[in-house]
Design a protein around this motif. Structure first.
Motif, PDB file in Angstrom:
ATOM      1  N   HIS A  31      11.851   3.031  12.801  1.00  0.00           N
ATOM      2  CA  HIS A  31      10.503   3.538  13.333  1.00  0.00           C
ATOM      3  C   HIS A  31      10.654   3.711  14.558  1.00  0.00           C
ATOM      4  O   HIS A  31      10.046   3.838  15.058  1.00  0.00           O
ATOM      5  N   TYR A  32      12.040   3.344  15.116  1.00  0.00           N
ATOM      6  CA  TYR A  32      11.405   3.981  17.541  1.00  0.00           C
ATOM      7  C   TYR A  32      12.813   5.449  16.988  1.00  0.00           C
ATOM      8  O   TYR A  32      12.016   5.856  17.302  1.00  0.00           O
ATOM      9  N   PHE A  98       2.074  -5.470  12.572  1.00  0.00           N
ATOM     10  CA  PHE A  98       3.571  -5.624  13.654  1.00  0.00           C
ATOM     11  C   PHE A  98       3.466  -6.652  13.903  1.00  0.00           C
ATOM     12  O   PHE A  98       1.817  -6.932  14.702  1.00  0.00           O
ATOM     13  N   TYR A 100       5.579  -8.725  17.794  1.00  0.00           N
ATOM     14  CA  TYR A 100       6.903  -8.840  18.451  1.00  0.00           C
ATOM     15  C   TYR A 100       7.668 -10.492  18.268  1.00  0.00           C
ATOM     16  O   TYR A 100       6.396 -11.188  19.021  1.00  0.00           O
TER      17      TYR A 100
ATOM     18  N   TYR B 752       2.171   4.572  18.123  1.00  0.00           N
ATOM     19  CA  TYR B 752       2.630   3.614  18.782  1.00  0.00           C
ATOM     20  C   TYR B 752       1.624   2.305  18.989  1.00  0.00           C
ATOM     21  O   TYR B 752       1.861   1.513  18.357  1.00  0.00           O
ATOM     22  N   THR B 753       0.445   2.404  19.198  1.00  0.00           N
ATOM     23  CA  THR B 753      -0.190   1.592  19.215  1.00  0.00           C
ATOM     24  C   THR B 753      -1.316   1.010  18.110  1.00  0.00           C
ATOM     25  O   THR B 753      -1.250  -0.355  17.955  1.00  0.00           O
ATOM     26  N   LEU B 754      -1.304   1.771  16.807  1.00  0.00           N
ATOM     27  CA  LEU B 754      -1.095   1.402  15.481  1.00  0.00           C
ATOM     28  C   LEU B 754      -0.720   0.814  15.310  1.00  0.00           C
ATOM     29  O   LEU B 754      -0.487   0.339  14.287  1.00  0.00           O
ATOM     30  N   ALA B 755       0.896   2.066  14.728  1.00  0.00           N
ATOM     31  CA  ALA B 755       1.895   0.807  13.646  1.00  0.00           C
ATOM     32  C   ALA B 755       2.896   0.443  14.522  1.00  0.00           C
ATOM     33  O   ALA B 755       3.883  -0.180  13.775  1.00  0.00           O
ATOM     34  N   GLY B 756       3.213   0.438  16.174  1.00  0.00           N
ATOM     35  CA  GLY B 756       3.868  -0.065  16.085  1.00  0.00           C
ATOM     36  C   GLY B 756       5.545   0.430  15.841  1.00  0.00           C
ATOM     37  O   GLY B 756       6.331   0.405  16.422  1.00  0.00           O
ATOM     38  N   GLY B 757       5.205   1.931  15.943  1.00  0.00           N
ATOM     39  CA  GLY B 757       7.147   2.483  15.346  1.00  0.00           C
ATOM     40  C   GLY B 757       6.684   3.657  17.020  1.00  0.00           C
ATOM     41  O   GLY B 757       5.972   4.199  16.874  1.00  0.00           O
ATOM     42  N   LYS B 758       7.520   4.081  17.415  1.00  0.00           N
ATOM     43  CA  LYS B 758       7.899   4.990  18.423  1.00  0.00           C
ATOM     44  C   LYS B 758       8.771   6.711  17.375  1.00  0.00           C
ATOM     45  O   LYS B 758       8.624   7.519  17.593  1.00  0.00           O
ATOM     46  N   ASN B 759       9.083   6.072  16.438  1.00  0.00           N
ATOM     47  CA  ASN B 759       9.396   7.302  15.520  1.00  0.00           C
ATOM     48  C   ASN B 759       8.355   7.828  14.807  1.00  0.00           C
ATOM     49  O   ASN B 759       8.154   7.125  13.569  1.00  0.00           O
ATOM     50  N   VAL B 763       6.898   6.704  10.943  1.00  0.00           N
ATOM     51  CA  VAL B 763       5.245   5.769  11.206  1.00  0.00           C
ATOM     52  C   VAL B 763       4.617   6.479  10.307  1.00  0.00           C
ATOM     53  O   VAL B 763       3.731   6.219   9.268  1.00  0.00           O
TER      54      VAL B 763
END
Lengths: 140, 801
Positions: A31-32, A98, A100, B752-759, B763
């Motif tokens: 995801h990152y 999601f 944290y 990032y803002t909507l799905a919380g993913g940086k990739n 996403v």
């Protein structure tokens, strides 16, 4: 045509674990950073393929007695249920969320439902790849 | 997602549990677990009677695909509730009955109950959905699950035939119905039935209105086995009897009736609706009863009888719609037809359900359903005999059973058609009561045949497989309950009238009610000596005569030769379809993959090339392109060399490795252009596919280079050049002209803002376009199953052969 591939087999035994752990890392970090269910799944599958190349198919089937068709089905079911799960919160199909949390060792970690869906993808990819390879490989 | 949604979906959820229960508790009949669910659901739905009685409705929406207007709206009104109660109530009785009918030693109970639950859920979904697409989904689900149920004894040729037939016909109708739904959407911009009803005045003159009406009726008629689509229903009798009792009398076949009732508020203002529904209905009523008499199989009689009764309900709904179509005549004049339709719907479920169960008992205890072999069973099975008398007399429309009441109202409504002179077809109108009357005579005859040929007359033990005896008590409970209802509903019809029938009528004919208004339904057993009563007396007299003289006039069934029947037509059509599609397939399926590739690429060139030319899409500009560096050049050269090597390599191994090098170079390209995700994927795919090739390439047929004739090579050359040119052209022009802003910006900003993913790639895959991915993995799964099946089954065949 059996050749003496002792070195290959010994190396494989070690490398397979490294690949699988790396693929899990790819899966979770998807995801990152680059990665995700699809790549992770393929990577895991390629680890098993490596096993298949190093040993004969019977040994691998005996060591890893996994029904890959069931694995595919499980993956599909997980993906589908993740989608359906969103109904229970009265949001459209396949809406993800999601948040944290602070985990003991890992620190601040994000938990995304998308990962669940990705798990489905991961399983399907392994299942599909291995089903195809095994069925073709097993026929003589 | 509310409790109501959960209730509708609960059969599906429960179905998942059934195989586990079956495995875990082998010595308990799985039916006992399943029985709990419909009982709970029935109790749950009964609570809503209060609401609908007050004229209220309940509507809960769960978002599904809101952007397309597709939402799972669970909607309870009188009509939906009536059906929900039927589905769960009869469902509970049928399951109870099946526990004794299907032996836990011999049958695959887990599959049976899974199918039955799927069906129950689908049926609940149909009657409690307000959204057309959701309704359609559940609708086709009923076709599918009934296919599985009919083919439950799949080793029997006839079961498979019946299952296929029912599915082909009902799904054909369902697809047409979907077309009708989409037309409604085009006209109203809504998939919600209630919203559509609100817009009826505006859309009534729309060009698509009548086509939509016709298409939706196709769905209803195929499902409810109306003429000429009824032919699947008799063959569906190959299903186990509990299934016949449930699907083919009480619920599934009534989905068509439900649909007509549900859409009455939309379409009944149109004369077409009245004419099609009532005339097909009345003819089906006659045709079904006429054919039922000639059947020798007990279930065959019941199947045709169901066809006939469904036609009867259909015709009454049609006549009832005249209440809306005609302004000139007092409303209450035709509402009696709708009332009769609803009432008969309930009555039919009770008496036909009990009759099917009785037939199942006879089959179970004697080993045959052939009336030529049966006879004189009265003294062996007194209870069964009593139940079947009640059921059959009710079906024949005799007092003191509930069928009498609705039959009288049926006559009333058919007579009312005579007054309908606005269509200027009075001469045709007279046909309605006459056909109804003749049909009723046949109904009377087959009802008598059903009972008396089986239970009276000569007892022929030598023709029976088993020595007949009374059924176990468990098997009798359900038919006894239903038979009791038959009598209770006769003596206390208004018990239903105020609670169930009035709200249901309010749903069918909403425009006849003002605010806070109710229909006032009062059903009485005695309506004085009028035309209807004389008609009934006539039915009894002529019917009795017909029954006794059956031998004399049976010959008329031989007038129409077997070859001209609809069934033969269906078989012939299916055969022709099979043959011609086989021919067609043989024509292009040559078995050579290079031919298939040629087809694919030719289409590719033609379609994309035409699009490029027609749209004048070609442009070429170098503005904004990055400079070509040394790495790119080298990689490109490697790829070109790799490709050429593939073409000219002598051994397959070289070809595979050369192909692999092309793939790896491509992934290096991704690395260069900063797409690590794609690079990784490409790398893995390449690795796995090269390994796959290496693993199995010695299974492939020998690598031969055949010298082909020149014109073959020319086509190949043309195709390959064409594909290359087209792809290059598209790549160049796609890069040179941007019609709209790039969408990558949206993803960059929001991932990032909507799905919380940086990739971003991930996403997009799992979140923004998760639906795509879901389907993709489904396709992957199916493909792997296909390969598995192809290779494994092939191997098995070789082993056997």
């Amino acid at each position: 045509m059996k050749t003496n591939d002792l070195i290959f087999q010994t190396v494989t035994k070690v490398v397979v674990f490294i690949i699988i752990i790396y693929s899990l890392h790819l899966f979770f970090s998807g995801h990152y950073t680059p990665g995700g269910g699809f790549i992770g799944g393929l990577m895991t599958a390629s680890a098993i393929v490596l096993l298949l190349l190093a040993f004969d198919i019977k040994t691998v089937v005996n060591t890893l007695p996994i029904d890959y068709i069931k694995m595919t089905a499980t993956g599909l079911l997980i993906a589908l249920l993740t989608g359906i799960g969103s109904f229970f919160f009265d949001v459209p199909f396949l809406t993800h969320t999601f948040s944290y949390v602070d985990l003991p060792v890992l620190g601040k970690t994000s938990l995304a439902t998308a990962v669940l869906f990705d798990l489905g993808v991961y399983l399907v990819v392994i299942g599909v790849t291995m089903t195809i390879i095994q069925t073709i490989g097993e026929t003589e | 997602m509310t409790l109501l949604h959960v209730a509708i979906l609960s059969p599906f959820i429960f179905a998942i549990l059934v195989p586990f229960l079956y495995k875990r508790f082998r010595n308990i009949h799985t039916g006992w677990f399943v029985l709990v669910l419909p009982i709970l659901l029935f109790v749950y739905f009964v609570q809503f009677i209060d609401t609908t009685m007050n004229g209220d409705t309940i509507s809960n929406t769960a978002n599904w695909i809101p952007s397309l207007g597709i939402n799972f709206t669970a909607y309870i009104d009188g009509l939906g509730l009536l059906f929900a109660l039927l589905i769960t109530g009869i469902g509970a009785l049928v399951i109870l009955y099946s526990i004794y009918y299907l032996s836990k030693e011999k049958e695959q109970l887990n599959t049976f109950y899974v199918y039955l639950l799927l069906f129950m859920g689908a049926m609940l979904g149909v009657v409690l959905s307000d959204n057309l697409i959701v309704l359609y989904t559940f609708w086709e689900f009923t076709s599918l699950s009934s296919f599985l149920l009919i083919g439950y004894w799949y080793k029997r040729e006839k079961s498979r035939y019946g299952a296929q037939k029912s599915m082909l016909i009902t799904i054909f109708g369902g697809l047409l119905m979907l077309g009708g739904f989409i037309m409604l959407y085009i006209m109203t911009n809504s998939f919600s039935i209630r919203e559509i009803i609100e817009q009826v005045p505006e859309i009534a003159q729309h060009d698509l209105f009548v086509p939509a009406l016709v298409l939706i009726l196709f769905g209803a008629f195929t499902k409810s086995a109306q003429f000429p689509f009824y032919i699947w229903l008799p063959d569906a009798m190959e299903a186990p009897t509990p299934v016949s009792a449930y699907l083919h009398s009480a619920t599934m076949v009534k989905a068509g009736i439900y649909l007509v009732a549900r859409f009455s508020p939309v379409f009944s203002g149109e004369p077409e609706w009245f004419w099609i529904v009532s005339s097909f209905g009345i003819f089906t009523m006659f045709w079904g009863s006429f054919n039922a008499v000639k059947q020798t199989d007990l279930k065959g009689i019941l199947a045709f009888s169901t066809v006939s009764q469904l036609g009867m309900i259909m015709s009454m709904l049609g006549v009832g719609s005249a209440a809306l179509a005609l302004d000139a005549i007092d409303d209450s004049y035709y509402t009696v037809a709708t009332l009769a339709a609803v009432f008969h719907l309930i009555n039919h479920a009770t008496f036909k359900g009990s009759l099917f169960m009785v037939v199942g008992i006879i089959d179970h205890e004697t080993g045959t359903r052939d009336i030529r072999k049966l006879g004189g069973l009265m003294s062996f099975m007194p209870i069964t005999f009593t139940i079947s008398i009640i059921g059959a007399f009710s079906m024949a429309g005799l007092p003191p059973f509930n069928g009498f009441l609705s039959k009288e109202m049926f006559f009333t409504s058919m007579i009312r058609v005579l007054d309908m002179d606005v269509f200027n077809l009075e001469t045709l109108g007279i046909l309605f009561p006459i056909i109804a009357w003749i049909g009723s005579i046949f109904t009377f005859i087959y009802s008598m045949v059903l009972v008396f040929k089986t239970f009276t007359g000569k007892y022929q033990p030598e023709k029976l497989e088993k020595k007949p005896h009374e059924a176990p008590i468990g098997m009798l409970i359900s038919p006894i309950i239903l038979a009791s209802l038959v009598i209770i509903f006769f003596f206390f019809p208004n018990l239903l009238a105020y609670t169930i029938i009035e709200p249901a009528m309010a749903s069918i004919l909403p425009s006849l009610l003002g605010d806070e208004n109710h229909f006032h339904v009062h059903i009485s057993q005695w309506h004085g000596p009028n035309l209807e009563l004389y008609m009934t007396i006539g039915v009894i007299l002529l019917g009795t005569l017909g029954y006794y003289l059956l031998r004399k006039w049976r010959g008329i069934y031989r007038i129409v030769p077997e070859k001209l029947t609809l069934n033969k037509g269906y078989d012939a059509a299916l055969y022709q379809l099979d043959k011609s599609s086989f021919k067609l397939t043989r024509f292009y399926m040559t078995g050579f993959i290079r031919d298939y590739l040629a087809y694919i690429f030719t289409f590719f060139i033609v379609i994309l090339g035409t699009a490029l030319v027609v749209k004048d899409g070609f442009s070429f500009s170098l503005a904004g392109t990055a400079p070509i560096g040394i790495y790119e050049a080298v990689l490109a050269i490697v790829m070109v060399i790799g490709t050429i090597t593939v073409l000219f390599s002598k051994s397959r191994l070289t070809a595979i490795i050369a192909l692999g090098s092309v793939g790896y170079s491509l992934s290096l390209f991704f690395v260069l252009f900063r797409a690590p995700d794609l690079a990784l994927t490409q790398l893995c795919v390449e690795t796995v596919s090269v390994a796959l090739f290496l693993l199995c390439f010695y299974h492939l047929p020998e690598f031969k280079r055949k010298e082909k004739k020149l014109h073959f090579k020319l086509t190949n050359l043309l195709i390959s050049l064409g594909v290359g040119t087209i792809v290059t052209l598209i790549a160049l022009s796609a890069n040179s002209q941007r019609v709209s802003d790039t969408i990558s910006k949206y993803f960059i900003e929001n991932s990032y803002t909507l799905a919380g993913g940086k990739n971003m790639v991930n996403v997009i895959l799992v979140d923004f376009r998760g639906f795509d991915t879901l389907f993709e993995i489904t396709v992957l799964g199916i493909a792997s199953l296909g390969i598995y099946g192809m290779i494994r089954l092939h191997v098995k065949k070789e082993e056997e052969g």
